[in-house]
Scaffold this motif. Structure first.
Motif, mmCIF file in Angstrom:
data_model
loop_
_atom_site.group_PDB
_atom_site.id
_atom_site.type_symbol
_atom_site.label_atom_id
_atom_site.label_comp_id
_atom_site.label_asym_id
_atom_site.label_seq_id
_atom_site.Cartn_x
_atom_site.Cartn_y
_atom_site.Cartn_z
ATOM 1 N N ALA A 175 -2.531 -9.681 -0.573
ATOM 2 C CA ALA A 175 -2.251 -8.717 0.494
ATOM 3 C C ALA A 175 -3.334 -9.763 1.530
ATOM 4 O O ALA A 175 -3.108 -9.899 2.658
ATOM 5 N N ALA A 176 -4.912 -9.809 0.818
ATOM 6 C CA ALA A 176 -5.610 -9.206 1.437
ATOM 7 C C ALA A 176 -5.741 -11.115 1.695
ATOM 8 O O ALA A 176 -6.461 -11.914 3.015
ATOM 9 N N SER A 177 -4.640 -12.095 1.325
ATOM 10 C CA SER A 177 -5.546 -13.594 1.552
ATOM 11 C C SER A 177 -4.278 -14.183 1.282
ATOM 12 O O SER A 177 -4.435 -15.526 2.898
ATOM 13 N N ALA A 178 -3.004 -13.576 1.723
ATOM 14 C CA ALA A 178 -1.607 -15.071 1.884
ATOM 15 C C ALA A 178 -1.391 -14.191 3.489
ATOM 16 O O ALA A 178 -1.592 -13.419 4.054
ATOM 17 N N THR A 179 -0.997 -15.693 3.935
ATOM 18 C CA THR A 179 -0.700 -14.664 5.144
ATOM 19 C C THR A 179 0.805 -15.374 5.708
ATOM 20 O O THR A 179 1.161 -15.464 5.065
ATOM 21 N N GLN A 180 0.765 -14.456 6.348
ATOM 22 C CA GLN A 180 2.528 -14.562 7.609
ATOM 23 C C GLN A 180 2.233 -14.964 8.907
ATOM 24 O O GLN A 180 1.651 -14.106 9.524
ATOM 25 N N GLY A 181 2.246 -16.330 9.688
ATOM 26 C CA GLY A 181 2.529 -15.993 10.948
ATOM 27 C C GLY A 181 0.675 -16.008 11.329
ATOM 28 O O GLY A 181 0.487 -15.510 12.546
ATOM 29 N N GLY A 182 0.150 -16.687 10.476
ATOM 30 C CA GLY A 182 -1.210 -16.630 10.325
ATOM 31 C C GLY A 182 -2.131 -15.166 10.385
ATOM 32 O O GLY A 182 -3.396 -15.617 11.312
ATOM 33 N N GLN A 183 -1.224 -14.320 10.183
ATOM 34 C CA GLN A 183 -1.913 -13.028 9.886
ATOM 35 C C GLN A 183 -1.841 -12.501 8.750
ATOM 36 O O GLN A 183 -1.215 -12.899 7.668
ATOM 37 N N ALA A 184 -3.421 -12.088 7.896
ATOM 38 C CA ALA A 184 -2.769 -11.111 6.812
ATOM 39 C C ALA A 184 -1.857 -10.666 5.836
ATOM 40 O O ALA A 184 -1.943 -9.733 7.205
ATOM 41 N N ILE A 185 -0.916 -10.626 5.333
ATOM 42 C CA ILE A 185 0.102 -9.634 4.843
ATOM 43 C C ILE A 185 0.048 -8.278 5.082
ATOM 44 O O ILE A 185 0.235 -7.083 5.180
ATOM 45 N N GLY A 186 -1.625 -8.537 4.118
ATOM 46 C CA GLY A 186 -2.703 -6.829 3.977
ATOM 47 C C GLY A 186 -2.781 -6.313 5.581
ATOM 48 O O GLY A 186 -2.790 -4.831 5.714
ATOM 49 N N GLU A 187 -2.623 -6.745 6.000
ATOM 50 C CA GLU A 187 -2.787 -5.893 7.555
ATOM 51 C C GLU A 187 -1.166 -5.916 8.641
ATOM 52 O O GLU A 187 -1.949 -4.770 9.130
ATOM 53 N N PHE A 188 -0.058 -6.044 7.892
ATOM 54 C CA PHE A 188 1.277 -5.347 7.932
ATOM 55 C C PHE A 188 0.823 -3.919 7.306
ATOM 56 O O PHE A 188 0.590 -3.938 6.262
ATOM 57 N N GLN A 189 1.633 -2.728 8.439
ATOM 58 C CA GLN A 189 1.157 -1.580 7.692
ATOM 59 C C GLN A 189 2.404 -0.929 6.420
ATOM 60 O O GLN A 189 2.111 -0.500 5.938
#
Length: 395
Positions: free
Chosen positions: A277-291
Motif C-alpha cells: 500500500a505504501a509503494s504501489a500507486t494508482q493515478g500517481g498516488q500511493a494506494i495507502g493514501e486512499f481511506q
C-alpha cells in the motif's frame, strides 16, 4: 519429579533471560534464511535438506520436549512466542517439526512409561526420529469418539487394523503415535488406546503424498494398518484407556500453538499489505493514501493485535492450570478465523497482483485455510466453548 511453583504458576525450565536469545535466533533464521527460500519450498514441495539440518542443529525438533530428554524444555508461554515467529514464513517449515514437539511428542511426555520415554524422546528431540500423530480417519476427524481403527489383544501382542487419513509427516515418519479402539465405549471409558508403531512395522502402509490446496512442503498421506503386530510395551502408559485422554490433552495444547501460528501468518499478511500500500500507486498516488485501503489495513492490524493478546493470555492460563480446555478452543477459533480474514484483506489490498502465483499473499491465502480445519474445526471449537459455558451455568 515435581515442577517448581511460584504464586504465578510453574517456573519455566528456561528463564526469560535465556529464552530471549532463543527467540531472537529463530526470528533471524526465519527472516534471513527461510523467507528468501519460500518460493523454492513452494516450487519443490519440500523443505531443503540444509534448512532441515539447521532446524535440527538449533534444537527446534525438541523445543517443547523436557530437558531431561534432550529438548529445550520450553513451556507453552514460550512455545507461542516461537510459533508467532515461525508463522511468519512458509507454514511447511513449522510442520516439519511441529508434531515432534506438539500432538505426537506430548503424548509421550505426558502419558508414556519411563521405558517409552527413554526409547524415543531423545531421538524425537534431536530430529533423528520424526513422530507422526495418527488419529484422523475417514469417519472420525475432530471428534475421536467415532474412531474405527481397532487393536485386539493376542497373547503378548496387539494387532492393529484400520485406516487413517491426512496424517502429517506420514511419508517421512519414523514413528506413528496410533489411536485405536480396544473395545466399544462403556461406563468405564471410551475404549480408545494409543500405541507406538515404528514406520517399518510389517502391515503398515503409507499411501502416496496428498495433493493439497496449499502448504506446499508439508506432507500428509493416508496410513493403512493391516494386521500390524506390536508388543504390549507399545501401549502408551500401559493403559488401555489413556488414548482418549492423551488425544484431548495433546489437541488442547496444540490448539494454542496453532492459534499463535495463525497470528504470525496474519502479521506477515499485514506487513506485506502495508508495504504494498505504501509503494504501489494508482493515478500517481500511493494506494495507502486512499481511506478505504487504510480501513482494510486497520482491520488487519486490529485482528493481529487482538489475536496476539488472546494467545499470550491463553498460554499463561494453560500453564498455570486455570484453563486447559475452553481457552485453547477460543484462541484457536478466534485466531484462525482472524487469519483467514486478514489474508483475504491482504489479497484485496494487492488487487489483481494478489491473485498471482509467486506473490506471498496468494500463498498465505491458501495456506491459512487449513488452520480452521485441523486439530479441531472451527465448528468443533464452538461446540466445546458453548457446551462448557452451559454446563458451568447448570452446576
Amino acid at each position: 519429579m515435581s515442577t517448581p511453583e511460584t504464586e504465578h504458576g510453574p517456573v519455566p525450565a528456561v528463564s526469560p533471560e535465556d529464552f530471549k536469545p532463543i527467540l531472537e535466533l529463530v526470528r533471524d533464521f526465519v527472516r534471513t534464511t527461510v523467507i528468501p527460500r519460500e518460493q523454492e519450498i513452494a516450487d519443490t514441495d519440500a523443505i531443503p535438506d540444509d534448512v532441515r539440518k539447521q532446524v535440527a542443529d538449533m534444537g527446534l525438533f525438541g523445543y517443547a520436549i523436557p530437558q531431561e530428554w534432550g529438548g529445550l524444555g520450553l513451556d507453552l508461554t514460550q512455545d507461542v512466542e516461537l510459533a508467532m515467529e515461525l508463522g511468519y514464513t512458509s507454514l511447511a517449515l513449522r510442520s516439519m517439526f511441529g508434531t515432534n514437539n506438539g500432538i505426537a511428542g506430548q503424548v509421550l511426555v505426558n502419558f508414556g512409561t519411563d521405558e517409552q520415554k527413554s526409547t524415543w524422546l531423545e531421538r524425537i528431540a534431536s530430529g533423528d526420529v520424526v513422530a507422526s500423530f495418527a488419529l484422523t480417519e475417514p469417519g472420525a476427524g475432530s471428534n475421536p469418539a467415532g474412531l474405527r481403527t481397532t487393536a485386539v489383544r493376542d497373547g503378548d501382542e496387539w494387532v492393529i487394523d484400520g485406516q487413517k487419513c491426512f496424517i502429517t509427516n506420514a511419508p517421512i515418519a519414523d514413528l506413528f503415535v496410533v489411536f485405536a479402539r480396544t473395545r466399544p465405549a462403556d461406563e468405564s471409558g471410551p475404549g480408545i488406546a494409543v500405541f507406538l508403531v515404528p514406520a517399518d512395522t510389517p502391515g503398515l502402509d503409507v499411501g502416496v503424498k496428498d495433493r493439497k490446496m496449499g502448504q506446499e512442503g508439508a506432507w500428509t498421506a493416508d496410513v493403512a494398518f493391516s494386521g500390524v503386530r506390536v508388543p504390549t510395551s507399545a501401549l502408551v502408559g500401559g493403559d488401555e484407556d489413556a488414548g482418549y485422554r492423551a488425544a484431548m490433552a495433546s489437541l488442547a495444547r496444540g490448539r494454542v500453538h496453532i492459534a499463535a501460528l495463525a497470528v504470525g501468518t496474519a502479521r506477515r499478511a499485514l506487513d506485506e499489505s502495508v508495504a504494498y500500500a505504501a509503494s504501489a500507486t494508482q493515478g500517481g498516488q500511493a494506494i495507502g493514501e486512499f481511506q478505504l485501503v487504510q480501513a482494510m489495513l486497520a482491520d488487519q492490524q486490529t485482528g493481529v493485535m487482538s489475536g496476539r493478546a488472546l494467545v499470550r493470555e491463553t498460554a499463561r492460563r494453560y500453564v498455570t492450570g486455570e484453563d486447559t480446555r475452553m481457552g485453547p478452543s477460543a484462541a484457536k477459533l478466534h485466531c484462525t478465523e482472524m487469519a483467514g480474514t486478514v489474508a483475504d484483506l491482504a489479497v484485496q489490498v494487492h488487487g489483481g497482483t494478489g491473485y498471482m502465483r509467486d506473490v506471498p499473499v496468494e500463498r498465505i491465502y491458501r495456506d491459512v485455510r487449513l488452520l480452521r480445519l485441523y486439530e479441531g474445526t472451527s465448528e468443533i471449537q464452538r461446540l466445546i466453548i458453548g457446551g462448557r459455558l452451559v454446563r458451568e451455568a447448570q452446576r
